[in-house]
Design an enzyme around this catalytic site. Structure first.
Site, mmCIF file in Angstrom:
data_model
loop_
_atom_site.group_PDB
_atom_site.id
_atom_site.type_symbol
_atom_site.label_atom_id
_atom_site.label_comp_id
_atom_site.label_asym_id
_atom_site.label_seq_id
_atom_site.Cartn_x
_atom_site.Cartn_y
_atom_site.Cartn_z
ATOM 1 N N GLY A 277 -38.070 -74.892 91.514
ATOM 2 C CA GLY A 277 -38.601 -73.723 90.835
ATOM 3 C C GLY A 277 -37.512 -72.714 90.552
ATOM 4 O O GLY A 277 -36.317 -72.968 90.749
ATOM 5 N N CYS A 278 -37.932 -71.547 90.092
ATOM 6 C CA CYS A 278 -36.945 -70.591 89.595
ATOM 7 C C CYS A 278 -36.075 -70.018 90.695
ATOM 8 O O CYS A 278 -34.877 -69.815 90.484
ATOM 9 C CB CYS A 278 -37.642 -69.476 88.828
#
Lengths: 342, 342, 342, 342
Positions: free
Chosen positions: B157-158
């Protein structure tokens, strides 16, 4: 709309001038004084906008006075001045006002540092070296007693205010050995002007760090943490956020001895108990909760790796500048510290 | 408006399903596949919004397909799937798709960690323990070769993507001894839903830290920094900002030996030379510059106190999720890594 | 932070209850009453959030009272109530409070309309038909004298308030023959809740019209323009804007006889002279100038094609709801109309 | 990051210059041409920023070319130019480029009006009166055939584009008898610069009308509605909203004969069927749905009082300027109209 007179509650405790009232902090200072039940706002001055009414420039502040040029040889009858000039430009005016016997709350950095060489490195030559070191540092919660008798107050800006309030309880115990401060500020912190970089289109949906190689507020923060009892190197990195008013600091501290979350939270609650403008909150503070107020929200915790995390949220124009300036002025005048600020 | 067909450039390299296409990352993944010149988007599925057209839910993505319920016993003819399910919910579906021979790009955390106990501590029981550890970690710039032959990719994810890209050049040299990551994300990172806390009125003019006592992405970041050569404890604190898409990390690192700003910058430029989606920039990166793109901007410097500062900016939905997912899928299919992403 | 007591200035003029204090308008009404120097806030009630402190739900309002469930059989000692319930839900509670002798300021639409059939068409069955028609319409500047002796005030919402204030000087002269109102509102106008549509990500960088086929505030606006002297059909279209608080109306009017820009502006200045909360400004008003205030800015001009343009800007939660509610309550209690509102 | 070459698909159909590429519309035009598979971007020019790379000024557009000064005597080899100069400044440069045989897409107003006196009233003296009237009006959906053979195209800006597209189906039937256009635009529509008024702090949480006494786009809109068959007076009022890109028009029309909602919607669907960039939508369009695209969303309905309401939403920099400019250039060059725009 009927012209609203100042809500004066009897004879004023002081007749107040705001110098530099066309900038963001000066305009807000003027508004706070204008609404203050014990202070009379007698003049608002500005070099660049003289001749304009302040409520034309800042309609929402509703101060119906015309900006004039400051004439330093005609300040008789003025008891106190809030000076909202840029760093470097404030010192000579502050000196002239003090020479005329006017109490001064300075919002610039010109009298905050205690070491002239440090001042000169970051700001250049000082405009009133004789007065350097004469100001009382205006972080109210730390210097309250000195402020009551001060004639010149150097009110800290939003970065040192928020950072030092977040860390003071630990600093006072001499616990701090390493500090990283990741500070995040709304666009008003950059002041009027700014050109393309502060255009709505540039800041909308944007966020970034700046002055990453060294910021002039770092030595000021180190000075104050040292004064409190923790001579500690500080890594300080400011960021700009896409919002108007607000200053959030996230402080990452290492301590000389372990401290638990419960101990840290008890320490903070005890330290700030009874403070009218500091609220120790139960979770990470949000900027929206302090917007347009003189309140500082503080939260401390300890993360899994043992680092102490301390957060503070203020409105950069209020507790980070003009609100705190009036808080200090109240003390200098023997008024209730919260007068005109709630 | 004339219905736009997919811009397919000859026979598709793969027929692709996007599962969980009604969430923010699934919807963007669907759009990227839909516009991709070499991929055919054959189905978009959603439990909660089955029966709705995706372009009714996300008009700006302009994908004119109806969301259906995923039927795992009817996936013949599907070559690859992007699974955009919540953490914990993804594993069983991923396992079923793999069992049917479908290549899987998973956007959840279910196959990112390498230690099952750590997974269980942060996410609860794993839904497909037999497959745990089988995924290739989909941080493309670090695992490119493994990704070319992967059947199951666990796309980070980010937070891990931005953090690890910011620190990788130092981590690979084994230099990191202490790391603080102050991460700042736009509201889309919190996903659809969220109730009062994500209401426009709650986030407007707001910013705050969250999960300050421990965030589940910390062990993932530590895992990857360790794998690169720096087993280092990480202090990780995420924040939400009042903007839509974007992830900014400010990393404060101490190193086992001093490094100058020039050395650090040269190291980063060398490490990322030729990378199609990483740009080493000349100053602190801004979120606006990477919005709606798969690009990561990285900046490194050394501040006055000797700490290394490393910053990265990505679009959390693109390089932090769906864009990187397609970047990985391109590699798995033997396509040009940048296909459909520029 | 030290608990702040209400700033009561002697014995209170009234002990006040705010019902429905967990919504946006109720919470603000509670804050205004809490800070009011002449009113005592004795209770804040909420069905959905009973047991929660109001300052946990709305930290920035700093009202340290716990929300309770309203018990209509235990309202002795309460002099006045501000009811902030949804349309339709307010009527029975208002009736019970009135039966107990409590003065009521209702913020819902339940007592604004004068024609029951119209009410039923737009809102459904009325919950207290015996009381229908008994309320005084709480647009203060138009009904000031009636409000001084009112027992039940139906305070208009932001759309009718802003629209009617923008048009009243023309309506009173019987000049209006055709009116288009393009109204633009911040997201707080939609209230708490709202689901996906009011998520930050949905409203950020967005703007749109809604209820374009007919809005229930149209008949209310027509009712009031007719009462003022201009029975005129109104085209009313509301829009949502990506901001928090604010209501801007742009009114496009045709008149039965030509009027010049100078005549129109003189008419407006004369009509609103001395009004404490209406400011006739020199150019199109902006929302920022009225934010967080009870002030309405009005501007009138005539464009090249002869149409009269009238603009008004208010804060939808203040002059468009809770601020105006307290303005009315001040009148009902014989207090200075501006008390607690500046 | 590896330098990205233009994605040219074989020999270019044209070598293109963008003049005035340092402004918002010029920069976007440069980006669109740079990414265009059939066009070669050979130069980007700017008086104020010559010597700067375009990707330093607009990092997100990723055009790695240096801005140069335009030398009108050295344009050999250039097939076409997009001129993004301010109104008034464009004409002489356009004339020189045409004299050199270069196809020109002008984004200014200099060649949009058909009546010289009207031009002079609103813009002052014309810089190339010999060429006045020679341009084809670049509202693609209305002048497609003429555009295929045009040498000089006067591309309309966002206000006329959005307004005329919203009203064209009614105008073509000669139905319009009265039109009010309430137009709302994001801040990028005001261009670079703008000083205090466009500072983030000025526009954040703000919205207002401007140029209410008469706007120079009104005669252009009237010219086009007349050309379509409805010579009708237009009341046009623009507003600024706190967002970056977007243009929303709300049009309030009276018709010479009644039209039902169903008829109006059928008329619009028929008129725009097959249009690649116009989508007739089922409810009031939102700006977010068209952001960063060349698409126009249109909605028509009839409100209770019989007025026709027509709404359109575009991205002011795309369909309202640079996107439409390239759409026109595609036609002039015999390319697919949508090339490079999806």
């Amino acid at each position: 709309m009927a012209e609203v007179a100042q809500p004066l509650d009897g004879a004023p405790a002081a007749r107040v001038l705001v110098a530099g009232a066309s900038g963001f902090t000066g305009a807000l200072a003027a508004q706070i004084v204008w609404r203050h039940p014990k202070l009379e706002l007698v003049a608002v001055t500005s070099r660049s906008d003289a001749g304009t009414r302040l409520d034309a420039l800042y309609p929402r502040y509703r101060v119906p006075l015309e900006l004039t040029e400051l004439e330093l040889d005609r300040v008789e009858g003025i008891d106190a001045a809030i000076v909202a000039y840029p760093h470097g430009a404030a010192a000579p005016t502050v000196a002239a006002l003090r020479a005329a016997g006017v109490l001064v709350v300075d919002l610039s950095a010109d009298f905050r540092l205690r070491d002239l060489a440090t001042y000169e490195r970051w700001y250049g030559e000082h405009g009133a070296p004789d007065l350097f070191g004469e100001g009382v540092y205006g972080l109210t919660e730390l210097y309250r007693e000195e402020l009551r008798t001060a004639k010149l107050v150097a009110t800290p800006g939003c970065y040192p205010t928020a950072s030092v309030l977040a860390l003071a309880p630990l600093a006072e115990r001499g616990l701090l050995t390493d500090v990283v401060i990741d500070a995040k500020q709304g666009v008003s912190g950059a002041g009027r002007g700014g050109g393309d970089a502060m255009h709505y289109v540039s800041m909308d949906e944007n966020a970034f760090a700046y002055k990453t190689e060294g910021h002039r507020h770092r030595p000021e923060i180190e000075q104050e943490l040292t004064a409190l009892g923790s001579p500690v190197p500080v890594t300080f990195v400011p960021h700009l956020l896409p919002l108007d008013q607000g200053e959030l600091t996230s402080c990452y501290a290492q301590t000389s001895e372990p401290i638990s979350k419960e101990e840290a939270q008890a320490l903070y609650r005890a330290r700030y108990e009874g403070e009218p403008f500091i609220r120790v909150v139960d979770g990470p503070p949000g900027l929206r909760d302090v917007r347009d107020s003189n309140v500082c929200h503080v939260y401390v915790t300890v993360e899994e790796r043992g680092r102490v995390l301390a957060f503070s949220a203020i409105d950069n124009l209020w507790k980070g500048a003009s609100g705190q300036g009036v808080q200090n002025l109240n003390l200098m005048l023997g008024l209730n510290e919260t007068e005109g600020l709630q």
